[in-house]
Write a protein that holds these residues in place. Structure first.
Motif, PDB file in Angstrom:
ATOM      1  N   ALA A 261      92.542  72.678  77.203  1.00 59.32           N
ATOM      2  CA  ALA A 261      92.279  71.735  76.111  1.00 59.32           C
ATOM      3  C   ALA A 261      91.377  72.409  75.089  1.00 59.32           C
ATOM      4  O   ALA A 261      90.473  73.157  75.441  1.00 59.32           O
ATOM      5  CB  ALA A 261      91.606  70.476  76.640  1.00 59.32           C
TER       6      ALA A 261
ATOM      7  N   THR B 260      89.542  71.044  71.336  1.00 56.54           N
ATOM      8  CA  THR B 260      89.350  70.060  70.274  1.00 56.54           C
ATOM      9  C   THR B 260      88.272  70.609  69.336  1.00 56.54           C
ATOM     10  O   THR B 260      87.796  71.728  69.520  1.00 56.54           O
ATOM     11  CB  THR B 260      88.877  68.694  70.825  1.00 56.54           C
ATOM     12  OG1 THR B 260      87.510  68.805  71.238  1.00 56.54           O
ATOM     13  CG2 THR B 260      89.744  68.213  71.976  1.00 56.54           C
ATOM     14  N   ASP B 261      87.867  69.816  68.369  1.00 53.14           N
ATOM     15  CA  ASP B 261      86.781  70.233  67.479  1.00 53.14           C
ATOM     16  C   ASP B 261      85.433  70.281  68.189  1.00 53.14           C
ATOM     17  O   ASP B 261      84.496  70.909  67.700  1.00 53.14           O
ATOM     18  CB  ASP B 261      86.670  69.273  66.283  1.00 53.14           C
ATOM     19  CG  ASP B 261      87.852  69.389  65.344  1.00 53.14           C
ATOM     20  OD1 ASP B 261      88.568  70.414  65.393  1.00 53.14           O
ATOM     21  OD2 ASP B 261      88.052  68.461  64.543  1.00 53.14           O
TER      22      ASP B 261
ATOM     23  N   LYS C 285      94.716  76.604  73.257  1.00 47.64           N
ATOM     24  CA  LYS C 285      95.366  75.876  74.349  1.00 47.64           C
ATOM     25  C   LYS C 285      96.568  76.655  74.870  1.00 47.64           C
ATOM     26  O   LYS C 285      97.386  77.149  74.102  1.00 47.64           O
ATOM     27  CB  LYS C 285      95.801  74.484  73.881  1.00 47.64           C
ATOM     28  CG  LYS C 285      96.334  73.643  75.011  1.00 47.64           C
ATOM     29  CD  LYS C 285      96.629  72.226  74.591  1.00 47.64           C
ATOM     30  CE  LYS C 285      97.164  71.476  75.795  1.00 47.64           C
ATOM     31  NZ  LYS C 285      97.423  70.092  75.503  1.00 47.64           N
TER      32      LYS C 285
END
Length: 143
Positions: A71, A73-74, A48
């Motif tokens: 962004a 995330t997993d 990010k």
């Protein structure tokens, strides 16, 4: 002006964590994109806030593209263009990965704006993502 959303799904015969490691660097994007030829000229890490700077080779012309990873995330990461080449005005690309029945399903969703109609861009997007699909599947088949 063209505006739209393009989505493409790729089935990868590998575990999600292996696929995620592959996409943790934009250097691998360059490896799987045959047209246009891509060269990363910045820190390639998928994190990010990182700015990814690329040179795109279209025959005799070189275009510059700068995106920011907005962004991570997993399950997905998003890159948004700061500087895009003609004919694009805007680009937001979500790379979503999820495990399903022993494989990884990758869904690429691109929201874009262009100075040309989207009906002219969609065949190009389809060809580019189809080529990447073949390259990704080949890479993981040989791992």
């Amino acid at each position: 002006m063209g505006k739209g959303i393009f989505s493409y799904k790729t089935i990868i015969h590998a575990q999600k964590d292996e696929v995620w490691r592959f996409f943790s660097t934009a250097e691998n994007l360059a490896k799987i994109t045959s047209f246009p030829k891509v060269r990363i000229t910045s820190d390639p890490e998928t994190k990010k806030g990182n700015h990814i700077v690329m040179e795109l080779q279209f025959f005799l012309f070189t275009f510059h593209w700068t995106a920011i990873i907005t962004a991570v995330t997993d399950d997905y990461f998003i890159d948004e263009a700061i500087k895009v080449p003609f004919p694009l005005i805007a680009w937001k690309h979500k790379h979503h990965l999820h495990a399903e029945n022993g494989v990884t399903v990758m869904t690429d969703t691109v929201e874009y704006e262009s100075i040309i109609p989207s009906s002219l861009l969609k065949p190009f997007f389809y060809g580019m993502f189809q080529s990447r699909k073949k390259a990704i599947q080949h890479y993981f088949k040989n791992q």
